[in-house]
Each structure stands twice: as structure tokens, then as C-alpha cells.
Design an enzyme around this catalytic site. Sequence first.
Site, PDB file in Angstrom:
ATOM      1  N   VAL A 295       0.862  -1.183   0.000  1.00 17.31           N
ATOM      2  CA  VAL A 295       0.000   0.000   0.000  1.00 17.31           C
ATOM      3  C   VAL A 295       0.896   1.230   0.000  1.00 17.31           C
ATOM      4  O   VAL A 295       1.717   1.398   0.909  1.00 17.31           O
ATOM      5  CB  VAL A 295      -0.923   0.008   1.239  1.00 17.31           C
ATOM      6  N   GLU A 296       0.752   2.058  -1.015  1.00 15.45           N
ATOM      7  CA  GLU A 296       1.576   3.268  -1.140  1.00 15.45           C
ATOM      8  C   GLU A 296       0.655   4.477  -1.269  1.00 15.45           C
ATOM      9  O   GLU A 296       0.136   4.774  -2.338  1.00 15.45           O
ATOM     10  CB  GLU A 296       2.482   3.185  -2.370  1.00 15.45           C
TER      11      GLU A 296
END
Length: 586
Positions: A291-292
Amino acid sequence: MKRCALLLALSAAVPLAFSQPALTTVSERSGFQATGRYDEVQRLCRAFQQAYPKAVRCFEFGRTPEGRPMLALAVSRTGALTAAQARKQNVPVLLVQGGIHAGEIDGKDAGFLALREALENKAAPGALDKQVLLFVPVFNVDGHERFGPNNRPNQRGPVEMGWRTTAQNYNLNRDYVKADAPEMQAMLALVNQWDPLAYIDLHVTDGAKFQPDVSIQVEPVHGGDAALMQSGVALRDAVMADLRAAGSDPKHFYISFDKTDDPTSGFVDSMAPPRFSTGYFPLRNRFAMLVETHSWKDYPTRVRITRNTIVSLLSQVAAHGAVWSKQAREADQRALALGGQPVPLSYKATDKVRLIQFAGYEYTRTPSDVSGALWTRYDESKPQMWTVPLRDEVVPDLQVAAPAGGYIVPAAWAEQIGAKLKQHGITYKVLDKELGKVAVEAFRADTMKFNAQSFEGHQSVTVTGAWKAEQRDVGKGALFVPSAQPKVRLVVAMLEPLSADSLHTWGVFNTAYERKEYMEEYVAEQVAREQLAADPALAAAFKRKLETDPAFAANPEARLDFFARRHASWDERYQLYPVLRSAVVR
């Protein structure tokens, strides 16, 4: 200056913060402008257990080099608050990890918020009845405490944050296979103990300015077990759908331009090598999600998006975890038969291009009188839709057949390599008797190139060469690492010399490529003349090489080496990779 002024204002308010409810964070009480220090994690870990003693267990799973406790919270209403209980009840485990890069700390504050809301049944109601949430608020604890207002100049908030690397300057997000850092060794022990169905790695991306706020990358999608790939796509798409419904614009690829700082170059999707979490866990037949959130979104926005992601994951695992767990165990069984079958060592994006609409901002690229390069400037007051290329068809690149039987690690290397295998929960056995000469495959390097600069504490090496049939002595105390085991893809990634993250490539076996025995020049001169006189074919080959290879002809050392390599004193182990492949089970 604005950040410093806000920091001073928040610092003045902190004494009042502790009169707030026990399960809220400094971040929440500051309107998600600040983040707390690690003592807050220690306090909250205990406080959650105290508030929900039947649903939360706070425990230490390691110590950092600077002596700080590494903490995790096991959270479930199933009664399974230990790994043994989770196994006994066959409850899926979701491991959510924050702060691997401690300046990118959204996951810590979002995780505590999502955890409290889930326990209150205000978010993902009922989800904790069907799974264990294993929450590690901060992985890189020592880096977290290298606190300051200027650690992430390309990121909006919080006003202070930690540092990317550990106290020993390891980047934990390059360490999953080689596992040098004590923190990673502790994490792998936790993973081996709990065997999480999915491992969630929470980050904040670097990069350009644009409107999309998060990327969600899941594996196995591009590689790994074929049946799990289908479920990986389903997991990714479901979480992205939940995020869209909450107002986000998620992307399924890493949002970094193909050519740095050039929006027109578009994007290229990829399959990460196993030094990264999303490359590592598919090799264990488990899911991983990267998750960025986007660094130019403010901290309240990023924490909200990360919280929404965690809540979505809780809901997805509650709905599908039992089926996905069954599929993962079936993948383990299928892996037992991979001996002799092709296993990818790397992946690549094909040349297939499609144009996508991507929400950016107006920008200019002008020559810089400072750097001499083009300077890109974005105007966030002027949204603009870009049409950019995307290459997101990812296929295997380099492949190798897993050995039919397994790998043999000679006794001289058994202790060192055995320790690494054990860190990953890989099965092997120690041979209790000498086998003598046996038929194996051996790898000899034709060429080798050492990296000129240290990377993550290693001098890496790349080689060319091939496995060839040989008779080699195998002594007592050697290790046999069978292919018939669930983690065979990880075994191949660790022990194949051409693998990008093999122990070989990281430089563990570099002494195999160091020549240690030499012949004095005056002795080599005599040896050369004896060989030329005794072997007309050799004399002819030497003459041809002199005539056709000017560099060889001009190099006295190379000319003498031509004969030294043919002498009985030559070290036949030079450039021989010590690990062997066996077609039979030992």
C-alpha cells in the site's frame, strides 16, 4: 518554517493530550497533524489489551539493535490470541505492518484507529469474529526514534517523523531474503510462527505531483501459484473497489514514471524481486499487499486512506479468508511436485502498451541553470488529465527448472547457509554419512562481475555460466535441501546463482571467485614450454589465440595463465559455485 511553527504549537498542546481517551493517538488528537513517539506505541499496546483482554494480546517479538522492544498486537474475537490457537482453530491471520520505513508512518496511526473502530464494531463489523489481525505498528523501531521535522522533505506531514533505515543503516525493505537485520530476523520468526495468510506492507510513495492518492499492489498476481494468482486479483480488485467507494482514486501499479520526472513516459508495472515483501511472500504461497499512499497528499488524507484500506482488508478476509486459506494450503501441496518444473527467477513487462487517462496537473519542464537538466514544476491549482502509456502485462523472464531432488550444500558452508534456511522456515536435513563421489549438477562461472560499491552491506556479484553434470564428492555434514517442500520457490530463489536475490548474488559465496594459489612467472615459463613441446594441438591453439586476440597477445599474465589453467596444480574449485543440484532425494 510553517512545519516548525506547527510543531511548536502542537508540542505546547501535548500535555493536554493525555487527558483524552486512552485508546486514541497523538495523531488523532492533533487532527492528524503530528505522530507520537514509540513510547506511545508501548502505551497503546498495553492499553488495548487492558481494555479488551479477551480480544487483544500485546506481545514483544524481538529487540532492536538499540534495545527497544518490537511489539505486535494479536486481535481477534475467536479466542485465538496465540499462533498455536490460530492453527488449532484454523483461523486466517492477517498481518498488517507499519513503519518499515519509519518516516512513512501512516500505517501506525491508521492501524490504531482501524483497530479501535473494529473492536467497537464501528468498522468492518463482525470481521474480528472470523480472523486474527496481527498488527505491528512499527517495524523499524530504531529508525522511528530518529525523529525530526526534516526527514521527508518530499512528503506533506506529519510535522515530525522517523527515518527510512535502521540504526545499523539497513533498509528493511531490501532485506526479506538475505535477512541481515536483527529486525528482519525477528519478523521472519514471527511470520514462521503465525503463518499469515496475507502480509500487508504500509508505505508512502515518493515521486511526482498528481491527483491519484494510493496504489494497491498485490501478489501473487503476476507470478507464483496459478490458482492463488486468481485470488490475488480478486483481493486487489475488491480493496480498490472499496477505496473508490470511499472517494479515492487507487491504481494497481506503482505510481512512478518510467523515466524519472517525465510524465509523458508513463508507467511500467512489475513483479518485485523477493528482497521486497510483495516478491517474497508469493514464494511462500501467501498473499502480500503493498500500500503506497501518495506523499504529496496531506497527513490527514493519507491516514484516512490507509485506515480505509485496513478496514477493507478486514472485511475481505472475513468474507473470503476461509476459502483463500484452503487455496494456500492446496498451493503448498502443489509446490511439492515442482521438482524438475520451470520456476521463474525474474519477470518483465512486455512491450504491449495501452494508453490510459491519468489525473495530473499542468506542468512545465524547463532547463535548469542549477542542475543543467530539465526542471519539472507542477501547478496544483490547475488539474489536468494526462494521456500516458502503461505497460502492465508482466510475464516470466529468466526461468530455471527446480532440481528434481534438491540442493546439496557442502559441509564447509552448512552452518552459515543452514542458519539462513532456518530463518525462513525452509526444510533441510544434515547428511549423517559420507556419500563419496555422486552424480550432481555443478555450476561454474564463465564470467563474473563484482559490484564496485557496497549495497546493503554486501558486495554483490553477477555471473554467467550453466549447470553441468559432474561427479562431486559429498561429505558427511553436508545439507540436503529437498525440492519437495511448500517453500520450494523460495529455495530456488535463494540458491540459484542467477537469481537476483540469491545468497550467491548477495555475495555470500564470493570467496569461490577469489583465486588463492598461483604459479611464479619463472615456473610458469618452464611449464608453458613443457606443455608446448608435449602437445602439438595445444601449441596450435596458443598460436591461433595470439594471432586472433590482440588483448591476449599483449598481456603477459594472460599468456602464462593459458598454460597454468592446464597444469595439474590448477585449483579446480576456482569459480565453482559450492552449492550442487541433485536429481535424487538424499
